[in-house]
Structure formats: structure tokens, C-alpha cells
Write an enzyme that holds these catalytic residues in place. Sequence first.
Site, PDB file in Angstrom:
ATOM      1  N   GLN A 181      42.172  99.136 -26.393  1.00  0.00           N
ATOM      2  CA  GLN A 181      42.770  97.978 -25.744  1.00  0.00           C
ATOM      3  C   GLN A 181      41.744  96.976 -25.237  1.00  0.00           C
ATOM      4  OE1 GLN A 181      45.520 100.868 -23.536  1.00  0.00           O
ATOM      5  NE2 GLN A 181      46.738  99.013 -23.568  1.00  0.00           N
ATOM      6  N   GLU A 203      49.203 110.446 -22.421  1.00  0.00           N
ATOM      7  CA  GLU A 203      50.652 110.272 -22.613  1.00  0.00           C
ATOM      8  C   GLU A 203      51.200 110.758 -23.962  1.00  0.00           C
ATOM      9  OE1 GLU A 203      51.716 106.218 -21.710  1.00  0.00           O
ATOM     10  OE2 GLU A 203      51.055 106.386 -19.635  1.00  0.00           O
TER      11      GLU A 203
END
Length: 548
Positions: A113, A256
Site C-alpha cells: 500500500q 486479516e
Amino acid sequence: MRGLLCAALVGLLDRCLCLQTPTASTTTKGVQLVTESAAIDNGPNGKYGQSAFAELWANISYTSSPPFTTIRNPGTMSGKELIFPPALYTSSEKSNLKLPATFIWGVSGSAWQIEGGLQVDGRGPSIMDTVGAIQSNDNQSDANIADMGYFLYREDIARLAAIGIPYYSFSISWTRVVPFGIAGSPINTKGLEHYDDVINTCLEYGITPLVTLNHFDFPLSQMDDLQTLPEHFLYYAKQVMTRYADRIPFWFTFNEPNVGVEYLFNGWNDLTSIMAAHAEVYHWYKTQLKGTGQISMKFANNLAVPLDISNATHIQAALRYQDFILGIMGNPLFLGQQIPADALATANLNLTALTKGQISRFHGTMDFWAFDPYVAQFASPAPEGIANCAANPSSSAWPYCVITSNIQADGWAMGDMSNAYAAIAPQYVRQQLSYVWETFKPSGILIAEFGFNPIADHRRPVDAQRQDLERTLYYQGFLSEMLKSIHLDGVNVIGTLAWSYVDNNEWGSYENQYGMQTVNRTDGKFGRRFKRSIFDYVDFFHQHIAGG
Ligand SMILES: *[C@@H]1O[C@H](CO)[C@@H](O)[C@H](O)[C@H]1NC(C)=O
Ligand SMILES: *[C@@H]1O[C@H](CO)[C@@H](O)[C@H](O)[C@H]1NC(C)=O
Ligand SMILES: *[C@@H]1O[C@H](CO)[C@@H](O)[C@H](O)[C@H]1NC(C)=O
Ligand SMILES: *[C@@H]1O[C@H](CO)[C@@H](O)[C@H](O)[C@H]1NC(C)=O
Ligand SMILES: *[C@@H]1O[C@H](CO)[C@@H](O)[C@H](O)[C@H]1NC(C)=O
């Protein structure tokens, strides 16, 4: 599988370009690939040679190339950068509750990111490179650019130190270290050297680094079959942990996976492969490497609370949601228990019960609980009823069979809403923390991500973006309720890491701005500027850390 990923993400993201038709192949020249074993045929045309490396990238191309080619060193920061924003009159409700001096507080980000430079220095392709990395209208905002963190990390760390952030959580790109992604393939020394310098720069500036080994950017070569994940992940983790264990006190193996299963993986049993890979790394680190750090895995969880607390089917819906999102992995890892029965019984989910051997291998491999509780949500049963839905894979609510929403039964949104799913709804923070504390009985809870992305923020002038009052209110409300959770509910919260320290590529979109700093993507310099929320975040801890 990639088609599935795209279908799943297309509803969420503005841009989602999946498989490209093959274009001219991209080669990365001058890459230093070293082999661990002389047995690996690594000549230019060998199994792991330059031709094979170019083939990895054959179907991925970029319209833009990174504007930086060298690491930028921090310049002298103007004192004007650190001028405190105007005081908030809303912060009058002061609490005297304290946090221990050992409290872990800081900020977080992730490799894909923020770094950009996807083909720089021998990095191999990751699954995320097929999303939002290919094209952009302005040639400045794709993942090949992102925030140019690969070149600007020293500046980023210097800025975090200047404003007083003590902990920085980042992730390592697996394919920078192992470009082919698989066990026995060459190690890229440039990748290892890069993260060595990231870690050492943190330490030079007095910042403690926390490391995530994999933040969704799985090697592309792995994604068709995650059954073999444990072997390949252990190979990669050994390279990284052997090298950095002396400087990293906290590790997260995966980010996650409990939501990744819906977007990235091939089936629900891949969660078992994730647990196995995690457990292999944990046992190797503790018994072979004799590492002294603590290891966990990050779970996503926006706690499901019953929409109508007086209705038994709403309570059932909320519990079922939690069983899926946390129970499938939390039961074996924390409690040494089987996957919840309602998940195992869901038709066509094909989730296989764990063996006793698996459960005992997985149990106790989480040194603390790490999760990302951005917000809560309301749960009610699927319209046809949970049992009917669970038996019918073509139901739109299958497999959770729960309808979730941020709108209360009386029609009000639970709080001030964001651009995506977060809301300023601190009234649920104590429930979120207590649910985990009482259900999974961890030794401690680290809030590994939490944050807020204001509506249409990217369209506002930069001065307005920097006066991010909503983000400050989100953090102040959340942290104040967390103090009550610690002192009134007896929950051992050990730390908080804010997502994110800078605006970044939210999986193909720059429109969900979670950052506490802006990035200038139009002037070619990619300079960051602090938003008010980072001052207020630091200030909160100065007020509440005992002796701080
Ligand atoms: C690239 O695409 C071609 C044609 O679809 C396919 O045969 C090949 O396996 C692909 N290569 C990679 C590395 O995915
Ligand atoms: C983006 O890059 C392409 C290829 O170099 C170029 O043709 C195009 O004009 C660029 N677009 C902008 C907005 O700079
Ligand atoms: C409970 O919730 C279900 C599903 O929303 C609804 O059909 C039912 O009428 C509710 N029962 C009561 C007593 O409100
Ligand atoms: C479960 O297995 C069946 C039969 O192999 C398959 O059609 C289905 O797609 C699988 N379900 C999932 C969620 O992968
Ligand atoms: C980027 O920098 C230019 C030149 O300094 C400035 O005009 C512009 O407002 C900046 N944009 C952002 C988003 O910071």
C-alpha cells in the site's frame, strides 16, 4: 481464482483491472538473485534464472514507472511543520485514567500500500499486483507508485520520530525477499538489505519496529494452491526472522486472513493452511531460533451486535457472524477447540473439521490477541432464516446468512459515517474488547489497526484535509472508551496502532484516505504533511501514559 478476486473487489473498488492480455514482457535487469543451495540451476535460462524471473511478470504491465530511483535522505524539517493545530473545544471531557509506561502505541502501514516500485531491485509479483496496479488516469496513483515508500522510508521514519511516535508497524514484502515465492528458490539480498535499513533507521530514531510477514501480498505463484503454503511461508519466514530477530520484539505472521478468505483464497480450508503455516513459523521461531519476541496474527473484526437485542434470532445472527469471523481460527489457536459447529455444518462451505493433531499443533501459538476493530455493526438473520440460508449455497447471504448494517433499528446511523464502513461509534468499543477478552481469553489485546476515512476527502483542498477533525474525534472517542475497558472492565489492552500513518493505496483506490499525513502525488516530490489528528493522537498518550 483471480476472476473471483476481481468480482469480489469490483463492488468495493473504483478500479479493478484483472488479468491483462499478454503484452511485451517486462524484464528487470541487474537483479541480484542468490541461491541458497548450489543444486539450484540458476543460469540465465535455468529454473530460477533471469528468463524464469521475466516470465513471472509476463502478464503484468504498467503504464507508469516509479519517479524515484534512489533512496531520499531526510532533509532538515522546518519547525513550522510541528506547530500544533488550534485547540479543540470538544476535548473538554478529560479522563484521569492512565495507561502503563509499557503501553505500545504508534502507527501502521503495509508494504504494497505504501512502497511502490513493484519491479525494483528484483521483487517478484504478488497477487495484489493484479489489482489496481496496472493503470491510472494520472500515472501517479497506481501501486507501482503508491507513496514511493520504498525510497522515502527514511524520511517517513524521521517524520514519525519528529512528532514523537514510539512504535511503527510495517509489513515486509515476501516477494522482495523470495521473488519466486517458493521454498528452495533464490533469496534476493537487495530485498533483505532494504528491510535491514528500514529496521535500523527506526532504531536510530528511537522507534520500535513491529513486523508483519505477510499483508495480503502473497506471491502470485502461491495462489492456485495454498495447501503447500506452510512449507513456502516457513522458508521465507526463516530468512527474515533469522536476520532481524535481534531487533524485532513483535511479529505478526499474517494480516486479516479471516477476511482474505472471501477475496483472495480458493476455499475455506485455506484458513487451515494459514493456521498451519503460522504454527510452523511459531514453533520454529521459539524452539529452533530461540527467539524471545512475541508472535501473533492480525484478525479483522467489526463486532456484530444484535440489531434487536430483544429478538433471539438477532442474537443468533450476531453470534453466528462472530463464529465465522473469529471462531474458525480463534477456537483452535486460543482455546484448543474445534472450529464452531455452525460453520462446519454450513452446506457446501466444505470446511473440514480439524484433527486432534492439528488442534494441538495450532493451540497456544498466539502470544497475544491482535485485531483491527474499526467499528461495530448490527446483525440480523437472512430474510429466509439462518437455517434455510445455511442449507442453500445460492442464497445471497450465504455462507454467513446474516445481514449486517450500520443503521440502528430506529433508523439512525450508529455514528458519523466514513467513506467506507468505519463510523465514529465509540459506544461499542468496550463490547468489542470484552467480547474477545471473555471469549478467547488472550493474555492481552493489541489493537493493531483502527482508523477513519472521511467522506470524499480526496476531493477537498489539502488545507481542509489536514484539519481532519472527524479523525481526531474517532481516535479520542475510541481511546477514551478503551481506557474504560481497561479500568472498569478489566481487559488487558496492551497497545494501539493507528491505521495509517499516511494516506495510501487502499487496495486499488486512493479515495479511502485513512492517513494521518497527506501525500503530494502531483508535484513529483511525494512530500508528506501532518494532519491535525496525528498531533491529537500523540497528545492523548502524553496525557494518559503514567509518568508520561
Ligand atoms: C501468462 O498468460 C499466458 C496466456 O494466458 C499463460 O499461458 C501463462 O501461463 C501466463 N503466465 C503466467 C506467469 O501467469
Ligand atoms: C501516462 O503515461 C502514458 C505512457 O507513458 C502517456 O502516454 C500518458 O500521456 C500519461 N498520462 C498522463 C496524464 O500523464
Ligand atoms: C425477530 O426477528 C425476525 C427477523 O428479523 C422477525 O421475523 C421476527 O418477527 C422478530 N420477532 C419478534 C418477536 O420481534
Ligand atoms: C465445495 O465443493 C463443491 C464440490 O466440489 C464445489 O462445487 C463448491 O464450489 C465448493 N464450495 C466452495 C465454497 O468452495
Ligand atoms: C502539491 O504541491 C503543489 C506544489 O507545491 C501544491 O500546489 C499542491 O497544492 C500540493 N497538493 C497537495 C495535495 O499537497
